[in-house]
Enzyme design. Structure first.
Site, mmCIF file in Angstrom:
data_model
loop_
_atom_site.group_PDB
_atom_site.id
_atom_site.type_symbol
_atom_site.label_atom_id
_atom_site.label_comp_id
_atom_site.label_asym_id
_atom_site.label_seq_id
_atom_site.Cartn_x
_atom_site.Cartn_y
_atom_site.Cartn_z
ATOM 1 N N LYS A 26 1.282 4.245 -2.934
ATOM 2 C CA LYS A 26 0.938 5.636 -2.659
ATOM 3 C C LYS A 26 2.117 6.558 -3.009
ATOM 4 C CE LYS A 26 -3.254 5.614 -0.964
ATOM 5 N NZ LYS A 26 -4.332 6.379 -1.617
ATOM 6 N N TYR A 57 0.821 -1.223 0.000
ATOM 7 C CA TYR A 57 0.000 0.000 0.000
ATOM 8 C C TYR A 57 0.856 1.274 0.000
ATOM 9 C CZ TYR A 57 -3.473 3.315 1.835
ATOM 10 O OH TYR A 57 -4.303 4.389 2.019
HETATM 11 N N1 GKE Z 1 -7.744 -1.810 12.628
HETATM 12 C C1 GKE Z 1 -7.539 -2.164 13.917
HETATM 13 N N2 GKE Z 1 -8.457 -2.953 14.568
HETATM 14 N N3 GKE Z 1 -6.394 -1.726 14.528
HETATM 15 C C2 GKE Z 1 -6.212 -2.088 15.803
HETATM 16 C C3 GKE Z 1 -7.143 -2.888 16.518
HETATM 17 C C4 GKE Z 1 -8.306 -3.336 15.862
HETATM 18 O O1 GKE Z 1 -9.156 -4.041 16.415
HETATM 19 N N4 GKE Z 1 -6.670 -3.050 17.799
HETATM 20 C C5 GKE Z 1 -5.511 -2.373 17.852
HETATM 21 N N5 GKE Z 1 -5.219 -1.824 16.659
HETATM 22 C C6 GKE Z 1 -3.985 -1.087 16.352
HETATM 23 C C7 GKE Z 1 -3.261 -1.628 15.133
HETATM 24 O O2 GKE Z 1 -2.556 -2.820 15.475
HETATM 25 C C8 GKE Z 1 -2.336 -0.467 14.815
HETATM 26 O O3 GKE Z 1 -1.165 -0.556 15.599
HETATM 27 C C9 GKE Z 1 -3.158 0.767 15.246
HETATM 28 O O4 GKE Z 1 -4.260 0.264 16.035
HETATM 29 C C10 GKE Z 1 -3.739 1.520 14.077
HETATM 30 O O5 GKE Z 1 -4.266 0.573 13.199
HETATM 31 P P1 GKE Z 1 -5.140 1.046 11.924
HETATM 32 O O6 GKE Z 1 -5.991 2.191 12.287
HETATM 33 O O7 GKE Z 1 -5.798 -0.172 11.376
HETATM 34 O O8 GKE Z 1 -4.071 1.497 10.814
HETATM 35 P P2 GKE Z 1 -2.656 2.241 10.875
HETATM 36 O O9 GKE Z 1 -2.805 3.586 11.465
HETATM 37 O O10 GKE Z 1 -1.607 1.339 11.433
HETATM 38 O O11 GKE Z 1 -2.366 2.324 9.307
HETATM 39 C C11 GKE Z 1 -3.289 3.016 8.474
HETATM 40 O O12 GKE Z 1 -2.745 4.314 8.286
HETATM 41 C C12 GKE Z 1 -3.522 5.110 7.401
HETATM 42 C C13 GKE Z 1 -2.791 6.431 7.206
HETATM 43 O O13 GKE Z 1 -2.464 6.953 8.467
HETATM 44 C C14 GKE Z 1 -3.387 2.243 7.173
HETATM 45 O O14 GKE Z 1 -4.010 0.995 7.458
HETATM 46 C C15 GKE Z 1 -4.180 3.015 6.168
HETATM 47 O O15 GKE Z 1 -5.546 2.982 6.501
HETATM 48 C C16 GKE Z 1 -3.732 4.445 6.055
HETATM 49 O O16 GKE Z 1 -2.527 4.487 5.343
#
Ligand code: GKE
Length: 353
Positions: A155, A151
């Site tokens: 980007k 991803y």
């Molecule tokens: N999705 C999710 N679901 N994340 C969880 C959970 C859960 O149940 N429990 C804890 N987390 C933790 C993840 O392990 C990660 O460390 C943090 O929350 C944020 O996860 P996230 O919101 O899924 O995604 P990230 O911020 O790591 O990454 C996202 O960044 C965005 C840009 O800032 C990407 O997945 C994209 O959606 C995007 O690039």
């Protein structure tokens, strides 16, 4: 931009795109084209007075159809999600390069006036995101390049395509790097949801089921900032109409641990849960925050909506959606009055528990 010029929102059936269409309508834009691959009944927001097209924008002809006659294009379409999706669908996320490539060619050929591309904080060098106590990421921290696998590379590549289409073809491209955008009318279950919506859903499930435990991915110490959708919409439109040629951070600089995010949701829900940490679940980077010096300097503005305020709106919307979808399948405890986010003891009294 006059209000009767055609504005195209690619990805308009999605979370941010749907809000952007709604915002453009509120501002009085009379010609909006919203394009998405999903069937209309899966769009988060769909308006009868908008030209809605269900098109696969990986197809070049469809991109020409999408861009035809446009004054401005917001390119938000992508196959994406939270860590639970992008860590396990790297090739599919990279195929979004077809959308970005064909949309730029179509925009150039259509001679559109302005083109916005939503990049992501996932482009940032992983080596600068190894500590929870992260130094907020400046735009220059994307190089030397070591973005998120799949991803993030797509980007970053598409950012550079935007730059070269501007340099070589004089296409007015502008790029924002979104930092984890959240809010109502977004994905909250099914695997693509990001942490803010996931935590809301998990707390609601725990509250309504009576099983007062929550699974958190990682150790909960990892840090992020989360930007409320209204800040995203304002910043997106400001950046498109700015003279800032290079990608700009568009994110909150309110850094929290995931444990603190859960604290906020528990406080909104009026409940405390047992926390179970799944260290094998997708975690992404240990720390990520947005340095907002450049956007503040260039636009005289930066995101400012407090996480607690945005999460209350998000929680309440997800609660109502959850009840709409699952009410018939829940026990008596769930028969709380609509939108009743009463504290646990009041809930049990309400229901004669
Ligand atoms: N999705 C999710 N679901 N994340 C969880 C959970 C859960 O149940 N429990 C804890 N987390 C933790 C993840 O392990 C990660 O460390 C943090 O929350 C944020 O996860 P996230 O919101 O899924 O995604 P990230 O911020 O790591 O990454 C996202 O960044 C965005 C840009 O800032 C990407 O997945 C994209 O959606 C995007 O690039």
């Amino acid at each position: 931009m006059s209000k009767d010029q055609l504005v195209v929102v690619a990805g308009g059936g999605g979370f941010i795109g749907g809000h952007l269409v709604a915002d453009l309508r509120r501002q009085g834009f009379t010609r909006i084209r919203s394009v998405d691959i999903k069937p209309f009944d899966e769009w988060y927001q769909c308006f009868d007075d908008v030209e809605n097209l269900q098109l696969d924008l990986m197809d070049q002809d469809n991109c020409h159809t999408a861009c035809k006659g446009a004054g401005e294009v917001y390119q938000l379409a992508a196959d994406m999600g939270g860590m639970g999706f992008i860590e396990t669908h790297k090739a599919e996320c990279m195929l979004s390069v077809l959308i970005n490539t064909h949309m730029l060619v179509a925009a150039r050929d259509a001679g559109i006036g302005k083109y916005f591309y939503s990049s992501s904080a996932c482009v940032y060098n992983a080596d600068k995101q190894t500590s929870e106590d992260v130094v907020a990421l400046k735009e220059a921290d994307a190089y030397p390049a070591q973005p998120e696998d799949g991803y993030g590379w797509e980007k970053l590549f598409s950012e550079r395509m935007c730059r070269h289409f501007r340099e070589d073809f004089k296409l007015h491209t502008r790029v924002a790097r979104y930092h984890n955008v959240y809010g109502p009318h977004g994905t909250w279950e099914g695997g693509r949801e990001k942490a803010p919506a996931a935590m809301c859903r998990k707390v609601i499930e725990a509250k309504l089921s009576g099983d007062h435990a929550i699974e958190i991915w990682g150790d909960g110490k990892q840090t992020r900032s989360f930007m409320y959708i209204d800040d995203c919409l304002k910043g997106t439109q400001m950046i498109l109409h700015s003279d800032c040629l290079e990608p700009l951070n568009l994110g909150s600089n309110e850094l929290v641990t995931i444990n603190q995010l859960v604290d906020i949701v528990e406080d909104i829900a009026g409940i405390k849960l047992d926390r179970k940490y799944n260290l094998d679940a997708p975690k992404g980077v240990n720390g990520r925050n947005s340095d907002n010096d450049l956007i503040q300097e260039r636009l005289g503005w930066a995101p400012s909506i407090r996480l607690r305020d945005g999460m209350e709106k998000t929680y309440n919307w997800i609660y109502d959606e959850y009840m709409k979808k699952y009410k018939g399948k829940l026990g008596p405890r769930a028969a709380a009055p609509k939108g009743a986010h009463v504290r646990d003891k009041e809930l049990s009294v309400e229901l004669g528990g």
